[in-house]
Scaffold this motif. Structure first.
Motif, PDB file in Angstrom:
ATOM      1  N   PHE A 129      -3.212   8.631   5.574  1.00  0.00           N
ATOM      2  CA  PHE A 129      -2.751   7.287   5.231  1.00  0.00           C
ATOM      3  C   PHE A 129      -1.949   6.667   6.374  1.00  0.00           C
ATOM      4  O   PHE A 129      -2.197   5.546   6.804  1.00  0.00           O
ATOM      5  CB  PHE A 129      -1.905   7.359   3.955  1.00  0.00           C
TER       6      PHE A 129
ATOM      7  N   ARG B  17      -4.313   6.014   9.407  1.00  0.00           N
ATOM      8  CA  ARG B  17      -5.350   5.005   9.283  1.00  0.00           C
ATOM      9  C   ARG B  17      -4.767   3.607   9.405  1.00  0.00           C
ATOM     10  O   ARG B  17      -5.433   2.672   9.796  1.00  0.00           O
ATOM     11  CB  ARG B  17      -6.097   5.146   7.971  1.00  0.00           C
TER      12      ARG B  17
ATOM     13  N   ALA C  13       0.833  -1.203   0.000  1.00  0.00           N
ATOM     14  CA  ALA C  13       0.000   0.000   0.000  1.00  0.00           C
ATOM     15  C   ALA C  13       0.863   1.247   0.000  1.00  0.00           C
ATOM     16  O   ALA C  13       0.546   2.251  -0.634  1.00  0.00           O
ATOM     17  CB  ALA C  13      -0.931  -0.013   1.214  1.00  0.00           C
TER      18      ALA C  13
ATOM     19  N   ASP D 105      -3.035   2.648  11.622  1.00  0.00           N
ATOM     20  CA  ASP D 105      -3.069   2.244  13.016  1.00  0.00           C
ATOM     21  C   ASP D 105      -4.313   1.459  13.381  1.00  0.00           C
ATOM     22  O   ASP D 105      -4.273   0.568  14.218  1.00  0.00           O
ATOM     23  CB  ASP D 105      -3.005   3.497  13.922  1.00  0.00           C
ATOM     24  N   ILE D 106      -5.473   1.854  12.794  1.00  0.00           N
ATOM     25  CA  ILE D 106      -6.684   1.188  13.235  1.00  0.00           C
ATOM     26  C   ILE D 106      -7.094   0.042  12.330  1.00  0.00           C
ATOM     27  O   ILE D 106      -7.769  -0.861  12.728  1.00  0.00           O
ATOM     28  CB  ILE D 106      -7.881   2.161  13.354  1.00  0.00           C
ATOM     29  N   ASP D 107      -6.641   0.096  11.099  1.00  0.00           N
ATOM     30  CA  ASP D 107      -7.248  -0.862  10.189  1.00  0.00           C
ATOM     31  C   ASP D 107      -6.281  -2.003   9.908  1.00  0.00           C
ATOM     32  O   ASP D 107      -5.081  -1.858   9.914  1.00  0.00           O
ATOM     33  CB  ASP D 107      -7.675  -0.107   8.932  1.00  0.00           C
TER      34      ASP D 107
ATOM     35  N   THR E  74      -7.450  -4.567   7.538  1.00  0.00           N
ATOM     36  CA  THR E  74      -7.824  -5.154   6.261  1.00  0.00           C
ATOM     37  C   THR E  74      -7.996  -4.071   5.213  1.00  0.00           C
ATOM     38  O   THR E  74      -8.650  -3.073   5.438  1.00  0.00           O
ATOM     39  CB  THR E  74      -9.162  -5.889   6.370  1.00  0.00           C
ATOM     40  N   THR E  75      -7.383  -4.290   4.092  1.00  0.00           N
ATOM     41  CA  THR E  75      -7.627  -3.378   2.987  1.00  0.00           C
ATOM     42  C   THR E  75      -8.342  -4.106   1.864  1.00  0.00           C
ATOM     43  O   THR E  75      -8.964  -3.499   1.018  1.00  0.00           O
ATOM     44  CB  THR E  75      -6.321  -2.823   2.419  1.00  0.00           C
ATOM     45  N   GLU E  76      -8.245  -5.400   1.895  1.00  0.00           N
ATOM     46  CA  GLU E  76      -8.820  -6.177   0.780  1.00  0.00           C
ATOM     47  C   GLU E  76     -10.291  -6.445   1.051  1.00  0.00           C
ATOM     48  O   GLU E  76     -10.725  -6.524   2.187  1.00  0.00           O
ATOM     49  CB  GLU E  76      -8.072  -7.498   0.674  1.00  0.00           C
ATOM     50  N   THR E  77     -11.054  -6.574  -0.024  1.00  0.00           N
ATOM     51  CA  THR E  77     -12.482  -6.882   0.155  1.00  0.00           C
ATOM     52  C   THR E  77     -12.655  -8.298   0.664  1.00  0.00           C
ATOM     53  O   THR E  77     -12.201  -9.229   0.041  1.00  0.00           O
ATOM     54  CB  THR E  77     -13.256  -6.798  -1.159  1.00  0.00           C
TER      55      THR E  77
END
Lengths: 495, 105, 89, 327
Positions: free
Chosen positions: C77, C80, C29, C82-84, C86-89
């Motif tokens: 960017f 974010r 990413a 830090d909290i997330d 998953t980026t993939e569907t």
């Protein structure tokens, strides 16, 4: 002092007041109910004053900022705008009263009460702004205001189905208004004006204008949920709280339809629209039959009413093929009349369905078995409101259909008569089914007490819808002020 | 082939691309992106048409309308994202496939 | 002279097209985000050239805003992540 | 071919290619990054078309707010493992509607493209002449500002309403959640923000002030400020709790509220909504722009935060925005 009151442009105030009240309810959530109710009380008087000003002193349309029209935005006080303002004020007032009871001040979902009022007042102000707008781009902005407020109101219920319905409605609204906006862009590129009156005078029958018209009509048809683009409506209208369902079915769908009427009769009369008219008429016919059949199959009261709305929207689209030649005025008036009477009747039905749900604990039609005794009032009110949807004689629905049948005879399109009559029979059938369950001889335990504001305002609305046919002369005369149909009304009124 | 028709044509292509994706894509965020692309296409048609006429003097009316349109579409985007996040939180889904029967009661 | 400015802008535009490859291929990413940041810088240069070519100083304001706001997307960017997870569907 | 035309051609090809790629992309993060790049290049297209006002807005939104909105939204969308509905079949009519729309609309649009649009290119000028004729009495020296805040101020009034309505909608949906973990505050980011924030405020003021004579104005300035607010929130500043109630709501509503009041006052005074008295036009427009900038900045930042401030004062402070004076 009296001069100040008489010379006010009340129809402009009808946009500014609800919007101002919306801001006030946002700032002071604790007082939201009273601010909302006061505004709702005041607006019907504004509507009366606006009508009086137009009828007695020939109030002229004005432009915002008093700039000449290709530059400024025209706000109109023609008959269509006035009757829609008035009907919205009436229905809105009743719905506001009902909402007082439906969203009680103290309950678990504190935020629902807080947010209903600003959203509803925004929707009201947006609808009023839409009815008086005489500028195609301004209509886009008002359409977006109305559709965003509707999205928010649908989502107010908070469940996953309601949220999904709201988001689907948002996408539908966005799709429809972007298609509309592209058409607006093409028209502006050609004529450098977006004023409806000016465009109507200079527009010519070219392929580009046809493309623009098709885009705009497609967008609005999507927003007003004509078959086969109605798929979003049942979910959106049934997942919402009862007052919101009433608002959506009675007013929001009509907003897109009013824009469509303005486009068809005022912007594009010079275009050859025979084929599109027949297409819309055909889809309207299918909508009548399909919507009624689906309504007959539903297990839940609210879904039944929502499918009935789809059928009634079908009737509204019969205006386009029928309004030709000498039947022009008859069909146009029929459409406007149906819009008004359907607004009253359908709002009353949804409100009553909410009350029945509240009392019977469910709105499954089978759960209504034997409800006719304990909640007989509600069931009877529901029936009264349904009479105008079916089109029984004293109701406004009857006269609208009567006008359509006359127009169909005058233009020699008899097949529409067959559709109208079978639609009526089907409507009678699905209403009768509800009554059949309600008056089954089954003993039921007691029902909870409901606040009076949830009982009597819908009754008033259904009675108005029922006797609308008897008093239809006045609204029709008002609607014909500055109407785009120049041919005198040929059909007789009265039975 | 001149600049204006080049941009207007591209605007319409963007509109169609967005429309297509809005209809067939199922992921909510992708639908939101598609709606934004659609909007950009419409705005491009507006601005391109405003850029006609004498060189350098663009028509301010379409520009003003596009500014309004940009604000409105930004509002819709923001609301759509919050709705999508909320739906995702409640159902775990990122699509809108809730059929009629399962949603009732 | 104007032709020169436009030609230079065109070359910069082509470098953006080439930079797209990094966004498309990734693999992480961060690669994609950095490529987008690079586009921002290039866009500033293109805007300055276009402003010079057209003699319209208002265009430089656009460049100014780009230069300022490049930081916001980058900080979003970074934060974010830090909290997330998953980026993939 | 002259270089300008080649430039346009390449720009449009990249734009269309980007749109295609981002809509077809399987990786959502890649789609979002491509969308940010799309916004950048769109601003270039607006510049090429002689619309620097729109380019400014696109730059402020595209580079700041939209990117943040999408990235935050993407981060908040969880996994789809729990989802039971994703394979639910579409109804027959739903399946039918897409081909109907695609089958009717896309061909009709392509028809315009192919047959007609190029004929329009040379014809009918816009309204430049008319607007220039009235510019002197409009209270603004810049055409776009005059159209937005005077000639077509009704649109702008309703648009401000849409903005406030969007925020109320967002608040009705959810409670604000932190954008990042509270505990880790990075000194580097803090330093960056200390450097950038004053610059953002100065540039926003400049953009607002020059909107009277040149491209710029309330929305562009507000969008820029809101990006600044977001930056501040992201590095760890937060709004004191006592400002999260009425004062925050006032700030959010003041832009629309003042505009409405002016419309009501002019309607009472002259009978026409938003007909400014000629000697006051300039000041009224300035007033509207000032409050609108403050509101827009707060509204957009609050929209990214995505929820209403916590009602319960005992919960830790959520990030809610203000325009200035946070330190």
């Amino acid at each position: 002092m009296t001069e100040l009151i008489v010379q006010q442009n009340w129809f402009v105030w009808m946009t500014l007041l609800p919007l101002g009240a919306a801001v006030a309810t946002f700032l002071a959530p604790g007082q939201a109910r009273w601010i909302g109710l006061t505004t709702a009380l005041f607006l019907p008087f504004c509507a009366l004053a606006a009508i009086a000003a137009t009828v007695f002193s020939t109030a002229q349309p004005l432009t915002v900022g008093n700039w000449p029209t290709p530059l400024g935005i025209e706000l109109r006080t023609d008959g269509l705008a006035l009757v829609m303002l008035a009907v919205t004020a009436l229905v809105g007032f009743i719905i506001s009263c009902y909402a007082l009871g439906y969203f009680p001040p103290r309950q678990h979902h504190l935020s629902r009460t807080h947010y209903f009022w600003p959203l509803w007042l925004f929707l009201w102000g947006g609808c009023n702004a839409l009815f008086v707008s005489g500028d195609l781009f301004n209509l886009y902005v008002t359409l977006e205001l109305v559709s965003l407020a509707s999205v928010a109101l649908i989502a107010l219920e908070g469940g996953k189905a309601a949220l999904a319905a709201a988001l689907r409605y948002l996408f539908i609204g966005l799709l429809g208004s972007l298609a509309y906006l592209l058409g607006v862009g093409i028209l502006y590129a050609t004529y450098a004006t977006l004023d409806i009156t000016l465009l109507g005078e200079i527009i010519s029958d070219s392929r580009l204008n046809h493309a623009a018209m098709s885009l705009m009509i497609a967008g609005l048809v999507l927003k007003s949920a004509l078959f086969p683009l109605h798929f979003w409506l049942p979910q959106a209208h049934t997942m919402a709280p009862a007052p919101v369902s009433a608002v959506l079915s009675a007013l929001v769908v009509k907003a897109a339809y009013v824009v469509l009427l303005r486009l068809w009769f005022e912007v594009f009369p010079a275009l050859d629209t025979l084929a599109i008219g027949h297409l819309l008429g055909l889809l309207g016919c299918v909508a009548i039959i399909w919507g009624s059949l689906m309504a007959l199959r539903q297990e839940r009261l609210k879904l039944l009413i929502a499918y009935s709305t789809i059928a009634q929207i079908g009737y509204l689209f019969l205006v386009f093929p029928l309004a030709r030649g000498e039947a022009m005025a008859g069909a146009w008036v029929g459409g406007v009349l149906l819009m008004m009477t359907h607004a009253c009747g359908k709002a009353a039905m949804f409100l009553m369905a909410g009350t029945i749900h509240h009392t019977a604990g469910s709105d499954r039609i089978s759960r209504l078995a034997g409800a006719g005794g304990p909640i007989g009032v509600q069931v009877v009110v529901f029936t009264l409101a349904a009479a105008t949807i079916i089109g029984l004689p004293p109701s406004g629905g009857f006269f609208a259909k009567w006008l359509f049948i006359n127009a169909a005879l005058a233009t020699g399109q008899w097949w529409y008569i067959a559709i109208i009559l079978s639609g009526t029979l089907l409507a009678a059938a699905y209403i009768a089914r509800v009554l059949g369950w309600a008056f089954l001889d089954v003993k039921r335990s007691s029902y909870p007490v409901i606040p009076w504001v949830m009982k009597w305002p819908p009754l008033a609305l259904s009675v108005i819808a029922l006797v609308f046919g008897l008093i239809a002369y006045a609204p029709v005369q008002i609607a014909l002020i500055g109407a785009p149909v120049s041919v005198p009304l040929l059909v007789e009124f009265g039975p | 082939m001149n600049t204006v028709s080049l941009y207007a044509g591209s605007g319409i292509i963007l509109f169609s691309l967005g429309l297509h994706a809005l209809l067939i894509r199922r992921h909510l965020l992708r639908k939101i992106l598609a709606a934004n692309i659609m909007g950009s296409g419409v705005f491009m048609v507006f601005i391109a048409m405003g850029a006609r006429g004498e060189s350098g003097v663009a028509d301010p009316v379409p520009q003003a309308m596009v500014l309004t349109g940009i604000v409105v579409s930004l509002c819709f985007t923001a609301v759509a994202i919050v709705l999508a996040v909320r739906i995702n939180k409640l159902t775990g889904c990122t699509t809108l496939a809730v059929d009629e029967e399962s949603s009732i009661d | 002279m104007i032709e020169l400015y436009i030609s230079l802008a065109l070359i910069l535009l082509l470098t953006i097209a080439i930079g797209l490859v990094r966004v498309l291929r990734g693999p992480t990413a961060t690669d994609r985000m950095l490529a987008a940041q690079l586009f921002g810088t290039t866009a500033v240069a293109i805007l300055l050239l276009l402003g010079q070519a057209g003699g319209n100083t208002a265009i430089w304001d656009v460049a100014l805003i780009f230069a300022l706001l490049a930081a916001v997307a980058a900080v979003t960017f970074v934060r974010r992540k830090d909290i997330d997870t998953t980026t993939e569907t | 071919m002259e270089p300008a035309l080649i430039f346009d051609l390449v720009l449009l090809l990249i734009l269309i290619g980007l749109a295609w790629l981002l809509l077809a992309s399987t990786d959502l993060f890649r789609a979002v990054v491509l969308f940010i790049a799309f916004g950048l290049l769109l601003a270039l297209a607006w510049v090429r078309l002689g619309a620097p006002d729109v380019a400014l807005a696109e730059a402020a939104i595209g580079a700041g707010i939209t990117g943040a909105l999408l990235l935050v939204g993407l981060g908040r969308l969880g996994s789809t493992e729990r989802c039971r509905f994703s394979r639910a079949p579409l109804t027959f009519l739903q399946r039918l509607s897409a081909p109907v729309l695609v089958g009717v609309m896309i061909p009709s649009i392509s028809l315009i493209l192919l047959l007609e649009v190029h004929q329009l290119a040379g014809t009918t000028p816009g309204r430049q002449g008319l607007i220039n004729a009235f510019l002197d009495v409009s209270g603004s020296g810049h055409g776009v500002t005059a159209v937005l805040l005077n000639f077509r101020a009704w649109d702008t009034l309703l648009e401000k309403g849409v903005l406030l309505l969007a925020l109320i909608t967002i608040w009705s949906l959810d409670q604000a959640r932190p954008l990042f973990h509270q505990e880790d505050i990075s000194p580097q980011l803090m330093g960056l923000a200390r450097l950038l924030l004053p610059l953002v405020i100065v540039v926003a003021g400049f953009v607002l002030w020059q909107g009277d004579q040149a491209p710029g104005g309330a929305f562009q300035s507000g969008a820029l400020l809101s990006a600044g607010i977001l930056l501040a929130i992201l590095v760890g500043y937060s709004l004191p709790q006592r400002w999260q109630g009425l004062s925050l709501r006032l700030l959010l509503a003041i832009g629309f509220g003042v505009f409405l009041l002016i419309a009501a006052a002019t309607l009472l005074y002259s009978g026409y909504p938003l007909q400014y008295p000629e000697h006051l036009a300039g000041s009224l427009i300035l007033l509207i722009e000032l409050v609108a900038t403050a509101s827009i900045a707060a509204l957009l930042a609050a929209a990214v935060v995505g929820g209403h401030p916590p009602d319960d004062l005992s919960t830790p402070a959520a990030k809610a925005p203000s325009t200035s004076g946070r330190r």
